[in-house]
Design an enzyme around this catalytic site. Structure first.
Site, mmCIF file in Angstrom:
data_model
loop_
_atom_site.group_PDB
_atom_site.id
_atom_site.type_symbol
_atom_site.label_atom_id
_atom_site.label_comp_id
_atom_site.label_asym_id
_atom_site.label_seq_id
_atom_site.Cartn_x
_atom_site.Cartn_y
_atom_site.Cartn_z
ATOM 1 N N ASN A 1 27.479 9.219 -2.871
ATOM 2 C CA ASN A 1 26.169 9.667 -2.393
ATOM 3 C C ASN A 1 25.493 8.556 -1.622
ATOM 4 O O ASN A 1 25.850 7.375 -1.755
ATOM 5 C CB ASN A 1 25.267 10.099 -3.557
ATOM 6 C CG ASN A 1 24.771 8.932 -4.384
ATOM 7 O OD1 ASN A 1 25.479 8.448 -5.274
ATOM 8 N ND2 ASN A 1 23.555 8.468 -4.121
ATOM 9 N N CYS A 2 24.527 8.926 -0.775
ATOM 10 C CA CYS A 2 23.657 7.939 -0.137
ATOM 11 C C CYS A 2 22.243 8.238 -0.604
ATOM 12 O O CYS A 2 22.051 8.753 -1.709
ATOM 13 C CB CYS A 2 23.800 7.960 1.380
ATOM 14 S SG CYS A 2 23.190 9.457 2.160
ATOM 15 N N ALA A 3 21.238 7.968 0.202
ATOM 16 C CA ALA A 3 19.851 8.099 -0.258
ATOM 17 C C ALA A 3 19.482 9.535 -0.586
ATOM 18 O O ALA A 3 18.740 9.791 -1.531
ATOM 19 C CB ALA A 3 18.898 7.556 0.797
ATOM 20 N N ARG B 1 21.972 12.374 0.180
ATOM 21 C CA ARG B 1 23.099 13.281 0.341
ATOM 22 C C ARG B 1 24.185 13.067 -0.700
ATOM 23 O O ARG B 1 24.556 11.928 -0.991
ATOM 24 C CB ARG B 1 23.707 13.112 1.747
ATOM 25 C CG ARG B 1 22.907 13.785 2.818
ATOM 26 C CD ARG B 1 23.387 13.404 4.201
ATOM 27 N NE ARG B 1 22.777 12.159 4.646
ATOM 28 C CZ ARG B 1 22.951 11.645 5.854
ATOM 29 N NH1 ARG B 1 23.711 12.259 6.720
ATOM 30 N NH2 ARG B 1 22.359 10.526 6.192
#
Length: 525
Positions: A470-472, A474
């Protein structure tokens, strides 16, 4: 390759998340130490001044150890297994690399055209990293070394050695291999990096002299690449790296903020590089205009539902500077609007820069207030009012342009979708009862568990999951068979704003609670 690059960009966000709080704390300390703002109590040598100096020293931690944070953060985000051990290995091997470089330029400085006797910092090309006097490779060096360590870790961490060598397997084996790999890499770095530093210095001059167009192009690329996740590669070298100023705009701005606050000289003259950190203005001023356009073009019977979506996403964008939840609500429905958004955002930054606005404005309103407006207000209120007027003008421009395009082309933005029955592609209740046993989810976690269950089922079940990241905002998933993945409607049933599809690589736009959703997702797996 795109999936790997996107994963890399998402991993870089791990350490970046720490900079907002640290920047605000440094700014607060600078404000409290400024006699123009708080009076004579802030005079150097007073107890008040000394206390805030102590707090400021602690607030600088993230900025002063930026390279180590990226080394560790990337290993956490990129490693496919045993992330904690990968982080430790990355720290050890990166430190080893710096010791090697330090020794080479110390004893053979003339060969590498480096004067080791110079003080670290300034134009020497040297820096103290973790207490080691070495070449200032910045976050670029940290990223490269961490990526190499992650490759070694994923390749050799599980290697089984003979029993009598068992003490050398696992993390020990990774560090051993990394030790010998770092020797040639340190040598290559010592040969090449001083020449690259000269090139970077030339590029800094070019970009700083590129003026309004350079700011426009930078901001346009930073916005337009958000759907791909590659925007990290645009802003990171400018904001945290040496693209236009040594050690990045953020650290330079914080280091000189007190000086800027106490002078009446135009800041554009003192720090023209600050034009490359105006991209946060689109988060603050564009978001309300876009949201208003969505609300006023929604069907009357849907306006309350649309408002329920827009209020939290717009506040998140304006205050925290996280725009993806808002932007992804319309990106996949009307991608042309996202292109218009990128063009307008770039034009806003370029216009502000043309009228003398500079600073470190890459975050939301909280960032803007603490790191720019409050400390600068006494001597630079003219610049602040100019920024505010231009920003509000663009809020209106966004509203008018988006409203016109939505109505003209009948885009199905939130609240304008054709009437249809809810599509139920599977039974969440049955799946929850079947899969959730043993997850140990509390009442607080259950909301995240519900969403994780929906997403997992939409991906074709646990047997179809190859990678999770995951990112911030998504949830990044790689599946084994994309044919088993259900339509976007299945994901939206779990509150997703949209889905990016690229072969077997998927990105579900979840929002700021994606870490909690991912945790429950992996528990079910």
């Amino acid at each position: 390759m795109m999936e790997k690059v996107q994963r890399f960009g998402g991993a870089m966000f791990t350490p970046v998340l720490l900079f907002s709080f640290s920047g605000i704390m440094v700014a607060l300390c600078i404000i409290c130490k400024n006699p123009l703002l708080v009076g004579s109590i802030a005079t150097e040598g007073t107890t008040w001044f000394n206390i805030w100096s102590i707090i400021e020293d602690g607030a600088w931690t993230v900025f002063n150890q930026m390279e180590l944070l990226f080394v560790i953060g990337l290993a956490i985000g990129l490693a496919k297994k045993a992330n904690a051990r990968a982080a430790m290995e990355a720290f050890v091997i990166y430190t080893t690399f710096n010791y090697f470089v330090s020794g080479m330029i110390k004893y053979f400085g003339s060969f590498f055209n480096v004067d080791f006797a110079l003080e670290a910092g300034g134009n020497s090309g040297l820096k103290l990293i973790g207490g080691i006097k070495t070449l200032d490779t910045g976050i670029v060096g940290a990223i490269i070394i961490s990526a190499i360590v992650v490759y070694i870790h994923d390749r050799f961490f599980d290697t089984k050695l003979p029993d009598f060598l068992g003490v050398f397997q696992g993390s020990s084996l990774v560090v051993i291999i990394g030790f010998f790999v770092m020797l040639p890499i340190a040598f290559i770095t010592a040969v090449i990096w001083p020449k690259l530093q000269l090139g970077i210095a030339s590029m800094q001059g070019f970009l700083a002299a590129s003026g309004v167009f350079g700011v426009w192009l930078y901001t346009f690329l930073e916005r337009i690449l958000i759907p791909t996740g590659l925007h990290h590669f645009i802003y990171t070298p400018f904001v945290f790296g040496p693209a236009v100023v040594e050690e990045g705009i953020t650290k330079y701005w914080m280091a000189h903020l007190n000086e800027f606050a106490q002078t009446k000289e135009p800041l554009k003259k003192l720090f023209p590089e600050g034009g490359f950190a105006l991209h946060g203005n689109s988060k603050i001023f564009a978001s309300p205009g876009i949201a208003a356009a969505f609300y006023f073009t929604a069907k009357p019977e849907n306006k309350k539902k649309v408002l329920a979506i827009l209020i939290p996403t717009t506040l998140t964008a304006v205050l925290a500077g996280i725009t993806e939840p808002l932007e992804f609500t319309f990106l996949f429905i009307a991608p042309v609007l996202f292109l218009v958004h990128a063009l307008l955002a770039a034009t806003m930054s370029a216009t502000m820069f043309a009228f003398g606005v500079v600073g470190d404005m890459g975050g939301g309103f909280i960032d803007l207030l603490a790191k720019n407006w409050i400390p600068l207000f006494t001597n630079h209120k003219g610049m602040i009012f100019t920024q505010l007027i231009i920003g509000l003008a663009f809020t209106l421009i966004y509203f008018v342009v988006f409203r016109f395009l939505i109505l003209k082309f009948n885009f199905e933005t939130p609240g304008r979708e054709p009437d249809s029955q809810d599509i139920k592609l599977y039974s969440k209740k049955d799946f929850k009862e079947k899969q959730a046993k043993g997850t140990g989810a509390t009442d607080t976690q259950s909301q995240y568990l519900d969403r994780a269950i929906i997403f997992l089922e939409a991906f074709g079940g646990s047997e179809n999951i190859a990678k999770v990241n995951n990112c911030a905002t998504r949830l990044r998933i790689t599946v084994k068979d994309e044919g088993l993945v259900q339509p976007d409607a299945a994901f939206k049933a779990g509150g997703a704003h949209g889905v990016v599809r690229n072969g077997t690589a998927f990105q579900v736009i979840v929002g700021l609670d994606v870490p909690q959703v991912r945790e429950q997702f992996e528990k079910i797996l």
